[in-house]
Design an enzyme around this catalytic site. Structure first.
Site, PDB file in Angstrom:
ATOM      1  N   ASP A 316       7.519   6.667  -6.762  1.00 19.24           N
ATOM      2  CA  ASP A 316       6.603   6.041  -7.710  1.00 19.24           C
ATOM      3  C   ASP A 316       6.402   6.968  -8.900  1.00 19.24           C
ATOM      4  O   ASP A 316       6.414   8.188  -8.752  1.00 19.24           O
ATOM      5  CB  ASP A 316       5.248   5.778  -7.049  1.00 19.24           C
ATOM      6  CG  ASP A 316       5.314   4.613  -6.079  1.00 19.24           C
ATOM      7  OD1 ASP A 316       6.136   3.726  -6.289  1.00 19.24           O
ATOM      8  OD2 ASP A 316       4.541   4.615  -5.104  1.00 19.24           O
ATOM      9  N   ASP A 353     -17.539   7.131 -21.392  1.00 24.02           N
ATOM     10  CA  ASP A 353     -16.392   6.696 -20.585  1.00 24.02           C
ATOM     11  C   ASP A 353     -16.084   7.767 -19.537  1.00 24.02           C
ATOM     12  O   ASP A 353     -15.609   8.851 -19.861  1.00 24.02           O
ATOM     13  CB  ASP A 353     -15.181   6.477 -21.502  1.00 24.02           C
ATOM     14  CG  ASP A 353     -14.001   5.859 -20.769  1.00 24.02           C
ATOM     15  OD1 ASP A 353     -14.041   5.801 -19.520  1.00 24.02           O
ATOM     16  OD2 ASP A 353     -13.035   5.454 -21.443  1.00 24.02           O
ATOM     17  N   VAL A 390     -12.200  -3.913 -23.888  1.00 23.33           N
ATOM     18  CA  VAL A 390     -12.600  -2.876 -24.843  1.00 23.33           C
ATOM     19  C   VAL A 390     -13.848  -2.194 -24.299  1.00 23.33           C
ATOM     20  O   VAL A 390     -14.550  -2.717 -23.430  1.00 23.33           O
ATOM     21  CB  VAL A 390     -12.889  -3.448 -26.254  1.00 23.33           C
ATOM     22  CG1 VAL A 390     -11.658  -4.115 -26.836  1.00 23.33           C
ATOM     23  CG2 VAL A 390     -14.068  -4.411 -26.209  1.00 23.33           C
ATOM     24  N   ASP A 529       3.681  -2.033  -0.194  1.00 27.61           N
ATOM     25  CA  ASP A 529       4.798  -1.105   0.014  1.00 27.61           C
ATOM     26  C   ASP A 529       5.353  -1.186   1.436  1.00 27.61           C
ATOM     27  O   ASP A 529       6.422  -0.635   1.712  1.00 27.61           O
ATOM     28  CB  ASP A 529       4.357   0.344  -0.241  1.00 27.61           C
ATOM     29  CG  ASP A 529       4.062   0.612  -1.706  1.00 27.61           C
ATOM     30  OD1 ASP A 529       4.782   0.071  -2.555  1.00 27.61           O
ATOM     31  OD2 ASP A 529       3.107   1.350  -1.989  1.00 27.61           O
TER      32      ASP A 529
END
Length: 687
Positions: A316, A353, A390, A529
């Site tokens: 990955d 954030d 956003v 997976d």
């Protein structure tokens, strides 16, 4: 946070050595020794010569009886040294298993009547739980069994199982829902659906597998054992025919005497591949032990063996090749806007954030300006939502937003603004470079783009280059678009990539690669997976992954570090290299011993064989005894190599073969000449 590792057990730790000495004696039982037929033949030789020694005490001369007794003694020591090597490697696994057993305790469980936190519950022992049972686990409580979180999220301490000191989050849904019995909830509460029967938990499987004595032999190991048996049978036949031939020659020439039983047994033991036969069990067990030292549990010995033969690696991108979290790399203003204004807007829109990307934007602002970011008082933060895509903030009536290019370019015109003509070019340029563009706007004005970049893990490109040198092809699997995938693949140095990969794409790629004759390894942690993991030859599941992924894998990484797939391949190759190197040493070792024991055994009948006594050994008896003693002593001297393994060196197979031939072939050829000669000088001086 500091890592807690499992205790390391050195090859010569006193406690393990004592247990190995006891085990080496217990393994003399022929019913147990039959698992190693070559050493069983040596043990039978020891029994025969011991009987000959006691018979000879009354019928033979003192010198002949002493010779027979000394040969018998060293034959028994040869078997004991072999048993010691295997017992020592088994003991290390059992010591680790004992440390794991301390984590396996029966705890009370709160079994729920239905899937709800306020559902009626009754307390039962964890040993009474069955698959499908629902249990509520609260803060500071031990999870009573393996299962999946179906409600809630909690901070879990898995140090007792994984050795990892940092707690981890386990939550319902996604790829982080699996929990292991014996771990502790540190905060919050969760509802767990039990998935395993008592006695068949992940911890039980770990304990069974780290006890090396219980592992199954791998195909390569079986093939090598067949070769050793064939060589033993050939040498047994050769030695068996020497007596009648020597008896006939002695009667025909009237000189010398037929080879004695003691000499024939000694000859057989020195000719047979006893060195590699003695060390073979220890090599495989030690390989599993080296994996466990790295917090990797092999659920099958065959998986480790297959890892040594892997020639295609599927990895990955996120978390394996890259760090897993994108990092802000550059601020790219559009035409007519300044970089300073773009950085200020990026700062305000990212201050609240808490994602890794948001924190990296603040870090980049600090790096560019040299000033710690600060948010003005009274700011109102706009959280990210899936609907708008956003996030940002409002300060003094001005809004600062950042988000996906299509989301911002749709929102700004709705507010009466215009999209800069060069924005698309800058966004596409970042995407083509393998980055992720985040567009930043202030009210109705687009200021520019933040370049978020996937950061490669340190040294990953060099590791891929090492793998390429030994013929292993690397394939990156990612859900990114082909443009981004191509850029990351080029930067990382992988040989190929699969973009926009879905579960069936992974499975199809593995099958197609296997159909071409390749051995395939891959990593995975999600339920999606599981099909590909079940198909891969070497399937490495993350311990923090889902239960289906862990059940489909044959190797579990307790640290949940996908890059360990590369370590697993290296250890698999170390096992193959160790086996090949010691086999080379053993065969070369036997060649040297021929020059000592064959002339000594038959020189009385065939004087011409004296020319083969290139070591100028004193007497036939000292030569034979020196060869037998050296044959026994070389086993314990090689035990550290068998346990530690031959270090993996990335190089083509032809160079690797030449390297082993020079180091172990030449070493195996020279060492006996030196060792046997030294022993002969010592024996001749004493006797």
């Amino acid at each position: 946070m500091a890592r807690k590792r499992y205790p390391r057990f050195g090859a010569l730790e006193p406690g393990l050595v004592h247990e190995a000495l006891v085990g080496s004696v217990l393994k003399l039982d022929p019913r147990r020794q039959i698992e190693n037929p070559v050493m069983l033949a040596v043990e039978i030789g020891g029994i025969v010569t011991t009987a000959g020694f006691f018979v000879g005490l009354s019928t033979a001369t003192g010198e002949q009886s002493l010779f027979t007794g000394l040969v018998s003694l060293w034959l028994w020591l040869t078997v004991l040294f072999s048993n010691f090597a295997e017992s020592l490697s088994e003991g290390r696994g059992k010591a680790r298993a004992a440390s794991l057993r301390q984590s396996r305790t029966s705890v009370p469980a709160r079994r729920l009547a239905r899937e709800a936190f306020d559902a009626p519950a009754n307390e039962v022992a964890s040993s009474d739980l069955r698959p499908g049972d629902l249990v509520l686990v609260k803060e500071s409580e031990i999870i009573p069994g393996d299962g999946e979180v179906i409600r809630g999220a909690a901070l879990v301490n898995e140090a007792a199982i994984t050795g990892e000191s940092a707690p981890v989050v386990r939550e319902a849904g996604g790829d982080r829902s699996a929990v292991t019995g014996g771990t502790t909830v540190l905060a919050n509460e969760i509802i767990v659906r039990v998935t395993t029967e008592p006695g068949r938990t992940f911890l039980d499987r770990m304990i069974a597998m780290v006890e090396g004595a219980e592992r199954r032999k791998t195909p390569n190991e079986v093939a090598l054992e067949i070769l050793l048996l064939a060589l033993t049978a050939v040498f047994l036949a050769v030695v068996g025919n020497i007596y009648p031939v020597s008896a006939y020659s002695a009667s025909f020439t009237g000189s010398g005497a037929p080879a004695s039983l003691t000499v024939l047994v000694a000859l057989f033991v020195c000719l047979a591949p006893t060195t590699i036969a003695a060390l073979l069990p220890a090599i495989g067990i030690a390989g599993m032990d080296r994996l466990f030292q790295r917090n990797i549990v092999a659920l099958s010995g065959r998986a480790i063996e297959a890892a040594g033969d892997v020639n295609v690696l599927l990895l990955d991108k996120t978390g394996t090749i890259t760090l897993g979290n994108r990092q802000a790399a550059e601020f790219v203003p559009v035409e007519g806007q300044s970089r300073d204004e773009l950085m200020q807007a990026s700062l305000l829109s990212s201050y609240a954030d808490e994602t890794p990307e948001g924190r990296s934007i603040l870090a980049l602002v600090r790096e560019k300006t040299g000033v710690a970011p600060a948010c003005p008082p009274g700011a109102r933060f706009i959280p990210f939502s899936a609907a708008t895509r956003v996030s940002g903030a409002e300060c003094d009536g001005t809004s600062y937003l950042k988000g996906a290019a299509d989301a911002i370019t749709r929102l700004v015109p709705e507010r009466g603004g215009a999209v800069p003509p060069d924005l698309a070019t800058k966004v596409n340029g970042i995407a083509s470079a393998g980055g992720t563009p985040l567009v930043v706007a202030r009210d109705r004005t687009i200021l520019g783009v933040i370049f978020l970049k996937d950061i490669l893990k340190t040294g990953i490109r060099e590791r891929f280059a090492d793998l390429r040198r030994i013929g292993i092809r690397t394939v990156m699997i990612t859900g990114d678009n082909p443009l981004t995938a191509a850029a990351i693949a080029a930067e990382a140095g992988v040989d190929d990539y699969l973009a926009e990969a879905k579960p069936d794409d992974k499975l199809r790629l593995i099958r197609e690669t296997q159909d071409e004759g390749y051995m395939v390894a891959m990593t995975g942690d999600g339920t999606n997976d599981a099909p590909a993991l079940a198909q891969a030859d070497v399937a490495v599941a993350m311990n923090n992954g889902t239960q289906p992924a862990r059940e489909a894998a044959n190797i579990i990484d307790l640290d949940s570090d996908p890059t360990k797939l590369l370590d697993i391949v290296e250890i698999g190759k170390e096992i193959l290299m160790t086996r090949g190197a010691l086999t080379t040493f053993s065969i070369a070792n036997d060649i040297a011993k021929y020059f000592a024991i064959i002339p000594a055994a038959l020189v009385g009948i065939y004087p011409q064989l004296a020319i083969l006594n290139i070591m100028d050994l004193a007497t036939p008896q000292s030569a034979i005894l020196s060869a037998v003693i050296f044959n026994a002593l070389v086993i314990p001297l090689l035990i550290p190599i068998a346990l530690a393994g031959v270090r993996f060196k990335p190089m083509p197979a032809s160079r690797l073969f030449a390297y082993n031939l020079v180091i172990f072939g030449l070493g195996g050829l020279v060492a006996p000449f030196i060792g046997i000669k030294a022993l002969d000088l010592l024996i001749a001086g004493v006797l």
